[in-house]
Design an enzyme around this catalytic site. Structure first.
Site, PDB file in Angstrom:
ATOM      1  N   SER A 144     -14.556   6.977  -6.923  1.00 20.16           N
ATOM      2  CA  SER A 144     -15.415   6.342  -5.925  1.00 20.16           C
ATOM      3  C   SER A 144     -16.725   5.923  -6.578  1.00 20.16           C
ATOM      4  CB  SER A 144     -15.724   7.326  -4.786  1.00 20.16           C
ATOM      5  OG  SER A 144     -16.688   6.773  -3.908  1.00 20.16           O
ATOM      6  N   TYR A 157     -18.068  15.934  -2.157  1.00 19.66           N
ATOM      7  CA  TYR A 157     -17.272  14.716  -2.382  1.00 19.66           C
ATOM      8  C   TYR A 157     -17.756  13.974  -3.629  1.00 19.66           C
ATOM      9  CZ  TYR A 157     -15.195  10.114  -1.619  1.00 19.66           C
ATOM     10  OH  TYR A 157     -14.501   8.940  -1.768  1.00 19.66           O
TER      11      TYR A 157
HETATM   12  N1  NAP Z   1     -11.845   3.948   2.202  1.00 18.81           N
HETATM   13  C1  NAP Z   1     -12.969   3.965   1.485  1.00 18.81           C
HETATM   14  O1  NAP Z   1     -13.971   3.373   1.872  1.00 18.81           O
HETATM   15  C2  NAP Z   1     -13.017   4.695   0.164  1.00 18.81           C
HETATM   16  C3  NAP Z   1     -14.120   4.500  -0.667  1.00 18.81           C
HETATM   17  C4  NAP Z   1     -14.186   5.161  -1.880  1.00 18.81           C
HETATM   18  C5  NAP Z   1     -13.147   5.990  -2.263  1.00 18.81           C
HETATM   19  N2  NAP Z   1     -12.084   6.181  -1.427  1.00 18.81           N
HETATM   20  C6  NAP Z   1     -11.026   7.087  -1.880  1.00 18.81           C
HETATM   21  O2  NAP Z   1      -9.781   6.463  -1.675  1.00 18.81           O
HETATM   22  C7  NAP Z   1      -8.766   7.452  -1.489  1.00 18.81           C
HETATM   23  C8  NAP Z   1      -7.961   7.106  -0.248  1.00 18.81           C
HETATM   24  O3  NAP Z   1      -8.848   7.093   0.828  1.00 18.81           O
HETATM   25  P1  NAP Z   1      -8.572   6.287   2.175  1.00 18.81           P
HETATM   26  O4  NAP Z   1      -9.845   5.651   2.567  1.00 18.81           O
HETATM   27  O5  NAP Z   1      -7.363   5.475   2.057  1.00 18.81           O
HETATM   28  O6  NAP Z   1      -8.394   7.524   3.162  1.00 18.81           O
HETATM   29  P2  NAP Z   1      -7.311   7.904   4.248  1.00 18.81           P
HETATM   30  O7  NAP Z   1      -6.819   6.709   4.970  1.00 18.81           O
HETATM   31  O8  NAP Z   1      -7.943   9.016   5.023  1.00 18.81           O
HETATM   32  O9  NAP Z   1      -6.129   8.487   3.368  1.00 18.81           O
HETATM   33  C9  NAP Z   1      -6.209   9.736   2.753  1.00 18.81           C
HETATM   34  C10 NAP Z   1      -4.821  10.100   2.310  1.00 18.81           C
HETATM   35  O10 NAP Z   1      -4.874  11.387   1.653  1.00 18.81           O
HETATM   36  C11 NAP Z   1      -3.884  12.235   2.234  1.00 18.81           C
HETATM   37  N3  NAP Z   1      -4.317  13.616   2.203  1.00 18.81           N
HETATM   38  C12 NAP Z   1      -5.426  14.153   2.764  1.00 18.81           C
HETATM   39  N4  NAP Z   1      -5.433  15.485   2.587  1.00 18.81           N
HETATM   40  C13 NAP Z   1      -4.300  15.787   1.896  1.00 18.81           C
HETATM   41  C14 NAP Z   1      -3.746  16.989   1.417  1.00 18.81           C
HETATM   42  N5  NAP Z   1      -4.354  18.172   1.607  1.00 18.81           N
HETATM   43  N6  NAP Z   1      -2.554  16.942   0.754  1.00 18.81           N
HETATM   44  C15 NAP Z   1      -1.929  15.763   0.565  1.00 18.81           C
HETATM   45  N7  NAP Z   1      -2.415  14.587   0.980  1.00 18.81           N
HETATM   46  C16 NAP Z   1      -3.589  14.607   1.643  1.00 18.81           C
HETATM   47  C17 NAP Z   1      -3.749  11.734   3.662  1.00 18.81           C
HETATM   48  O11 NAP Z   1      -2.475  12.048   4.169  1.00 18.81           O
HETATM   49  P3  NAP Z   1      -2.100  13.272   5.151  1.00 18.81           P
HETATM   50  O12 NAP Z   1      -3.183  13.389   6.147  1.00 18.81           O
HETATM   51  O13 NAP Z   1      -0.781  12.849   5.710  1.00 18.81           O
HETATM   52  O14 NAP Z   1      -1.977  14.460   4.238  1.00 18.81           O
HETATM   53  C18 NAP Z   1      -3.861  10.228   3.469  1.00 18.81           C
HETATM   54  O15 NAP Z   1      -2.597   9.704   3.117  1.00 18.81           O
HETATM   55  C19 NAP Z   1      -9.491   8.782  -1.404  1.00 18.81           C
HETATM   56  O16 NAP Z   1      -9.414   9.440  -2.654  1.00 18.81           O
HETATM   57  C20 NAP Z   1     -10.920   8.388  -1.100  1.00 18.81           C
HETATM   58  O17 NAP Z   1     -11.850   9.332  -1.552  1.00 18.81           O
HETATM   59  C21 NAP Z   1     -11.992   5.557  -0.223  1.00 18.81           C
END
Ligand code: NAP
Length: 267
Positions: A144, A157
């Site tokens: 990130s 985080y």
């Molecule tokens: N969206 C943004 O703005 C943004 C910005 C910077 C970085 N990121 C990074 O991008 C990545 C994806 O984020 P996203 O925005 O797509 O979030 P998201 O839609 O909340 O997806 C998170 C994913 O992680 C899985 N997860 C959460 N806890 C888990 C666990 N204990 N074991 C296995 N799987 C788990 C969730 O699935 P389940 O709930 O089914 O387990 C879900 O598939 C993350 O690493 C986040 O830090 C996102």
């Protein structure tokens, strides 16, 4: 340079495939012909996605419902992946907490460290020997822009993302000449779902629509960057600005500014 060519035996593994960026990566990989192993806790959501991808793209899709923050559950997956022909690993699953660390649930903070850093590290170590032996592989690690800076009220985080940002960019250099690509995806805001106007977060309210990037765009850009073995991919103007500000501003100056914004996210 390209991604490993898809074959019937090899698998692209995507963690966090039940929503957001991970679901986007799974769709994009399937569209490019890669058979998949999808990993997250919500197996039922991934089974629906798997059915869609098998029908639409004719690829094989396996689902692993695993809590990656649970060391015992994770070990089962790690052991399996050590013996599978994993061509691409997208270490993407991650969670974020907001608020003062002293006021947050200690177990949730520990789980966040376990998921965002230790699980990504474990899975990478599981697939790396096979990729090096085969002389081909791709590892995409979702860090990130927050990992470039001190982020009060999002401290755990930001620290976990500092770990994966640095791990990814360090590992990449170790693997030069092996045929294994490593790329860091370091986004700022990526819109994973259309916010309900009644439940918009402060980020939704403060960041105008044109500065958000989509999951589809992020997934495509990230896999193109992995194919080209780029060190880091930062999708969107706001992400790029955050990335530069985070990397080059003195933390003594940026931390109070960032703190004022993130304090509001903590509620
Ligand atoms: N969206 C943004 O703005 C943004 C910005 C910077 C970085 N990121 C990074 O991008 C990545 C994806 O984020 P996203 O925005 O797509 O979030 P998201 O839609 O909340 O997806 C998170 C994913 O992680 C899985 N997860 C959460 N806890 C888990 C666990 N204990 N074991 C296995 N799987 C788990 C969730 O699935 P389940 O709930 O089914 O387990 C879900 O598939 C993350 O690493 C986040 O830090 C996102």
């Amino acid at each position: 340079m390209a991604l490993p060519a898809p074959t019937p035996e090899t698998r692209a593994v995507v963690t966090g495939a039940s929503s957001g960026i991970g679901m986007g990566l799974a769709r994009e990989l399937a569209a490019r012909g890669h058979s998949l192993i999808l990993v997250a806790r919500r197996a039922e959501v991934m089974e629906e996605l798997a059915a869609e991808l098998r029908t639409t793209h004719g690829v094989q899709v396996e689902v692993r419902g695993v809590d990656l923050a649970d060391r015992d559950a994770r070990r089962v997956l790690v052991t399996e992946l050590e013996d599978r022909a994993v061509s691409i690993l997208c270490n993407n699953a991650g969670i974020a907490t907001f608020g003062a660390v002293a006021e947050l649930d200690p177990q949730a903070e520990r789980d966040q460290v376990e998921l965002n850093t230790v699980a990504a590290h474990d899975l990478t170590l599981a697939v790396l020997p096979g990729m090096i032996d085969r002389g081909v592989g791709g590892i995409l690690i979702t860090g990130s822009a927050a990992g470039n800076m001190a982020v009060p009220h999002n401290a755990t985080y930001a620290a976990t993302k500092a770990f994966v940002n640095t791990f990814s960019e360090s590992l990449r250099h170790e693997l030069r000449g092996t045929g294994v690509h490593v790329t860091l995806l370091a986004p700022g805001p990526v819109r994973t779902e259309i916010p309900d106007p009644d439940e918009e977060s402060i980020v939704d309210k403060m960041v105008p629509d044109f500065l958000w990037v989509s999951v589809e765009y992020t997934a495509k850009l990230s896999l193109d960057a992995l194919a080209a073995n780029k060190m880091r991919v930062v999708p969107g103007v706001l992400s790029k600005a955050m990335s530069v500000a985070g990397q080059y501003s003195p933390r003594a100056i940026s931390a109070p500014v960032v703190s004022a914004f993130y304090r509001k996210l903590g509620g």
